[in-house]
Design a protein around this motif. Structure first.
Motif, short mmCIF file in Angstrom:
data_model
loop_
_atom_site.label_atom_id
_atom_site.label_comp_id
_atom_site.label_asym_id
_atom_site.label_seq_id
_atom_site.Cartn_x
_atom_site.Cartn_y
_atom_site.Cartn_z
N PRO A 63 0.82 -1.22 0.00
CA PRO A 63 0.00 0.00 0.00
C PRO A 63 0.85 1.26 0.00
CG PRO A 63 -0.86 -1.54 1.59
CD PRO A 63 0.43 -2.11 1.12
N MET A 64 1.99 1.24 0.70
CA MET A 64 2.85 2.42 0.75
C MET A 64 3.35 2.78 -0.64
SD MET A 64 5.55 2.64 3.83
CE MET A 64 4.75 2.09 5.30
N LEU A 115 0.41 4.02 -2.82
CA LEU A 115 0.05 5.40 -2.52
C LEU A 115 1.05 6.37 -3.15
CD1 LEU A 115 -0.99 5.08 1.23
CD2 LEU A 115 -2.48 5.59 -0.68
N ARG A 136 0.36 6.55 -6.87
CA ARG A 136 -0.84 7.36 -7.12
C ARG A 136 -0.51 8.84 -7.05
NH1 ARG A 136 -6.82 7.26 -4.72
NH2 ARG A 136 -7.04 9.51 -4.57
N LYS A 137 0.27 9.20 -6.04
CA LYS A 137 0.66 10.60 -5.87
C LYS A 137 1.49 11.08 -7.07
CE LYS A 137 1.07 14.34 -3.35
NZ LYS A 137 -0.11 15.12 -3.00
#
Lengths: 252, 84
Positions: free
Chosen positions: B66-67, B70, B73-74
C-alpha cells in the motif's frame, strides 16, 4: 567515459568480486551448523537466570537490550523523518470534500471481512506483545500486528474511519511514549541495580505471564512504539496521496 | 521431509525474487513483491522462526505494497497536474 572503457573497468572488478564471493562462500559453516558457543551457553543458563522461556526475547530485551535500544531509536528517527518530509507544505491544501469520499469499489463483503479481522488482529497483537518472554514473539512483532489491526480499516476503504480509530495525535504520543518508556526502564535499572537496563524486577515463576522481570515491560513499551510508528507512517502516506493536492492550480 | 520443505521454500523465493526484478512496470512489481513476501514468510516458517514470519506477514503483504501504491498514485497525479 566510453562504453569500452567502462567495460574494461567493470570486467576486472567483477572478476575480483566473484573470486572473493566464491572464496567466502567456501569458508561459511554448513547450512544449519551453528559454530559459536554463545547460543548454547544462553540456552543453558537463560531460563534459570531470567525465568524467560523464549530466549530470543530474553537476548533482545535483556542480555543485549542496549543494542535493541539503538534499533528502536532507528525506527523512531526514521518515523520522525517521514513525518517531517511529508508535512503539509506551503502551497499545498486539502482537497475539499476528499475526506468525505468513500471508495466506491469497496464491496460490502470486503468491509465485512475487514470488520472481522480488526478485533482478531488487535487481540493477537496484544497477546504476542505480553507473551514475548514465553512464546515466539515480542514487542516488535506484536506491535506490527497491532498496527495492522487499525490499518485493516483503511484497506476496507474507510480512510476517515481509520483516522478516527487512530488519530494522529494518539499515534505520535504512542510512538514517543514507547521510545521514552524503554529508556526509563533502562534508567530504572541504573537506579535499582546500578547498571543501565539491568533487570531489576522480581523474575516470577518461569512460564507464567509475569515472569522475566523487566522483559515484559520492555516488550510492552516497544509494542506501543512500533504500533504508533507504523500507523503514523501509513497515515502520512495516506494524507499525501488521498487528501492533499499541491496548490499549483489555485488561480483557476 | 523438513529439508525438502526448506529447499522448496528457498527456491521459490529465488524465482519470485527474480520475477520482481524482471517486472519493469512498478505497478506489476508491487503485486509480485507481495507474492515474494509470501514466499519469504514460508521460508521463515520452514526455518522455524514463526515470530519473524508473523511480522513479515504484516509488513510484506499489508504494509509495504500500500505504501508503494500510494506513492505511485501521488506521482501520477503530480505528472497529470504538471503536464497540463
Amino acid at each position: 567515459m566510453s562504453p569500452r572503457g567502462r567495460l574494461l573497468l567493470f570486467l576486472p572488478s567483477a572478476a575480483a568480486l566473484l573470486f572473493l564471493l566464491i572464496d567466502g562462500l567456501h569458508q561459511l559453516p554448513g547450512f544449519g551448523h551453528y559454530p559459536g558457543p554463545y547460543g548454547y551457553v544462553l540456552n543453558g543458563v537463560g531460563v534459570s537466570q531470567r525465568h524467560a522461556t523464549n530466549l530470543v526475547t530474553a537476548v533482545n530485551f535483556d542480555y543485549r537490550a542496549f543494542d535493541t535500544l539503538g534499533e528502536e531509536f532507528i525506527l523512531f528517527t526514521a518515523t520522525t523523518a517521514v513525518v517531517l518530509i511529508l508535512r503539509h507544505m506551503r502551497g499545498e491544501r486539502e482537497q475539499p470534500g476528499a475526506a468525505d469520499t468513500r471508495r466506491e469499489n469497496a464491496s460490502e463483503a470486503l468491509r465485512g471481512l475487514a470488520l472481522a479481522f480488526v478485533a482478531a488482529l488487535i487481540v493477537l497483537g496484544g497477546y504476542v506483545v505480553v507473551h514475548g518472554a514465553l512464546t515466539p514473539g515480542g514487542g516488535f512483532q506484536g506491535g506490527v500486528v497491532l498496527a495492522a489491526g487499525a490499518f485493516v480499516v483503511f484497506l476496507a476503504g474507510e480512510v476517515v474511519a481509520m483516522k478516527r480509530v487512530a488519530p494522529e495525535k494518539l499515534l505520535e504520543l504512542g510512538d514517543a511514549a514507547g521510545a521514552a518508556g524503554f529508556v526509563l526502564i533502562g534508567i530504572g535499572g541504573l537506579i535499582f541495580a546500578d547498571v543501565f537496563l539491568q533487570n531489576f524486577l522480581d523474575l516470577g515463576k518461569p512460564g507464567s505471564l509475569n515472569s522475566g522481570g523487566t522483559i515484559v515491560l520492555v516488550s510492552i513499551a516497544i509494542g506501543i512504539e512500533v504500533a504508533g510508528a507504523f500507523l503514523l507512517v501509513w497515515t502520512e502516506f495516506l494524507d499525501q496521496a488521498v487528501l492533499v493536492r499541491s496548490g499549483g492550480d489555485e488561480g483557476e | 521431509m523438513n529439508d525438502v520443505f526448506q529447499a522448496i521454500a528457498m527456491v521459490s523465493m529465488g524465482i519470485v525474487g527474480t520475477a520482481v526484478v524482471l517486472a519493469r512496470d512498478p505497478l506489476r512489481q508491487v503485486l509480485i513483491l507481495g507474492v515474494y513476501g509470501m514466499t519469504m514468510i514460508i521460508t521463515f516458517f520452514a526455518l522455524q522462526a514463526p515470530d519473524v514470519a508473523l511480522s513479515a506477514i504484516v509488513i510484506t503483504t499489508a504494509g509495504l505494497p500500500p505504501m508503494v501504491l500510494l506513492a505511485l498514485r501521488k506521482l501520477r497525479e503530480y505528472r497529470k497536474e504538471h503536464d497540463q
